[in-house]
Scaffold this active site. Structure first.
Site, PDB file in Angstrom:
ATOM      1  CG  MET A 196      -1.923  -1.089   1.213  1.00 12.15           C
ATOM      2  SD  MET A 196      -3.454  -1.075   1.982  1.00 12.15           S
ATOM      3  CE  MET A 196      -2.780  -0.899   3.869  1.00 12.15           C
ATOM      4  CG  HIS A 222       7.200  -2.996   1.894  1.00 12.32           C
ATOM      5  ND1 HIS A 222       6.853  -1.563   2.663  1.00 12.32           N
ATOM      6  CD2 HIS A 222       5.932  -3.299   1.698  1.00 12.32           C
ATOM      7  CE1 HIS A 222       5.694  -1.673   3.150  1.00 12.32           C
ATOM      8  NE2 HIS A 222       5.251  -2.901   2.537  1.00 12.32           N
ATOM      9  CD  GLN A 250      -2.260  -9.011   4.003  1.00 12.52           C
ATOM     10  OE1 GLN A 250      -3.026  -7.993   4.307  1.00 12.52           O
ATOM     11  NE2 GLN A 250      -1.151  -8.786   3.388  1.00 12.52           N
ATOM     12  CB  VAL A 261      12.219  -6.960   8.020  1.00 14.42           C
ATOM     13  CG1 VAL A 261      13.562  -6.064   8.274  1.00 14.42           C
ATOM     14  CG2 VAL A 261      12.613  -8.001   6.824  1.00 14.42           C
TER      15      VAL A 261
HETATM   16  O1  PAF Z   1      -0.363  -6.096   3.329  1.00 11.74           O
HETATM   17  C1  PAF Z   1      -0.917  -5.104   2.722  1.00 11.74           C
HETATM   18  O2  PAF Z   1      -0.122  -4.222   2.451  1.00 11.74           O
HETATM   19  C2  PAF Z   1      -2.143  -5.119   1.884  1.00 11.74           C
HETATM   20  O3  PAF Z   1      -2.975  -5.772   2.856  1.00 11.74           O
HETATM   21  C3  PAF Z   1      -2.103  -5.571   0.561  1.00 11.74           C
HETATM   22  C4  PAF Z   1      -1.780  -7.099   0.697  1.00 11.74           C
HETATM   23  C5  PAF Z   1      -1.183  -4.837  -0.173  1.00 11.74           C
HETATM   24  C6  PAF Z   1      -3.601  -5.672   0.054  1.00 11.74           C
HETATM   25  O4  PAF Z   1      -3.926  -4.347  -0.025  1.00 11.74           O
END
Ligand code: PAF
Length: 281
Positions: free
Chosen positions: A28, A35, A152, A175
């Site tokens: 997001m 990331h 998730q 991390v």
């Molecule tokens: O983990 C996230 O940043 C969000 O939930 C995702 C998987 C990008 C979906 O919007």
């Protein structure tokens, strides 16, 4: 060279020009070293790396932090360029949801109603709906998600399996900063004082994991004690759960269990977890 694409048409054109297995890292935005790690794992294993940057309104409830969520596309792009990402797909909301809110959505089912889902009704339907769309749009063969968002990850795995998506899901370890704080785009909301308080989450999880030889009750007790001893931590849930069905593990459980916590520190809601190996008793 990293190519920024904003529309479905541009993404499709970029994909036609590329070949080989594509790995996708969905985000997001407000990219951080967590990331970066996902991107590096994807980069190592796939011929083409795609990063999606999309702040998905569908997964935010009323009163949540959608409006204040950090938007940092320029620095996100710089990170992607430094990491040799091939394509960054950063669409607008109307590009992803051209008919406004989609009437048909992916339902997360019962696993989406507990833990995070109990506190954030509809959240996982919103997550799975956008993940399904981004898998279709990117045509990725492998998708990389962080272990920090354990529920998730579990639900995305279930969606891919239950609905036969032609895609592999790969989990990447959480991390952490050197002091233990799990990296999150929401850490930016923490004041210096909140950040010190927030360290109780990882400290509690580590203490709980160390009690694993004494069994589940000890793990829960030790973890809860550390959290209780830290003022300023408002615990939403603390569970030691079976990572397959998220049920609380019984005292004789043997194998990997998910020790997960969600808590509010100041105005920031944080989550963290560790996988704890239990011996069965
Ligand atoms: O983990 C996230 O940043 C969000 O939930 C995702 C998987 C990008 C979906 O919007």
């Amino acid at each position: 060279m990293t190519q920024l694409v904003r529309s479905r048409a541009e993404l499709a054109a970029a994909r036609v020009r590329s070949s080989g297995v594509a790995g996708v890292v969905m985000t997001m935005g407000a990219l951080h070293d967590g990331h970066r790690e996902l991107i590096r794992v994807a980069r190592d294993r796939c011929e083409l790396t795609i990063v999606t940057v999309f702040l998905n309104p569908l997964q935010f409830g009323a009163g949540e932090d959608l409006s204040r969520y950090p938007k940092t596309l320029e620095s996100d792009l710089a990170l992607c360029t430094a990491e040799n990402v091939d394509i960054v797909f950063a669409p607008t909301v109307s590009e992803v949801y051209p008919e406004s809110e989609p009437q048909v959505r992916v339902s997360a089912g019962p696993l989406g109603d507990v833990l995070e889902g109990a506190s954030r009704p509809g959240h996982f339907d919103g997550v799975l709906t956008v993940v399904a769309k981004l898998l279709h749009l990117t045509g990725a063969g492998v998708a990389y998600f962080g272990q920090k968002d354990a529920q998730q990850l579990l639900l995305i795995r279930r969606m891919v399996k239950d609905l036969d998506f032609p895609c592999e899901v790969v989990a990447v370890p959480t991390v952490r900063d050197p002091d233990g704080l799990a990296l999150s785009s929401r850490n930016g909301y923490l004041s210096a004082e909140d950040r010190t308080v927030a360290l109780a989450l990882s400290r509690a999880l580590r203490a709980g994991a160390a009690a694993a030889p004494e069994g589940p009750a000890a793990v829960r007790r030790v973890t809860a004690d550390v959290l209780r001893d830290q003022s300023g931590v408002d615990v939403d849930y603390l569970v030691l759960a079976d990572p397959v069905n998220l049920h609380d593990v019984p005292e004789d459980f043997a194998g990997a269990a998910l020790l997960a916590v969600a808590a509010r520190v100041g105005t920031t809601r944080l989550i963290d977890n560790l996988v704890v190996t239990l011996g069965g008793r």
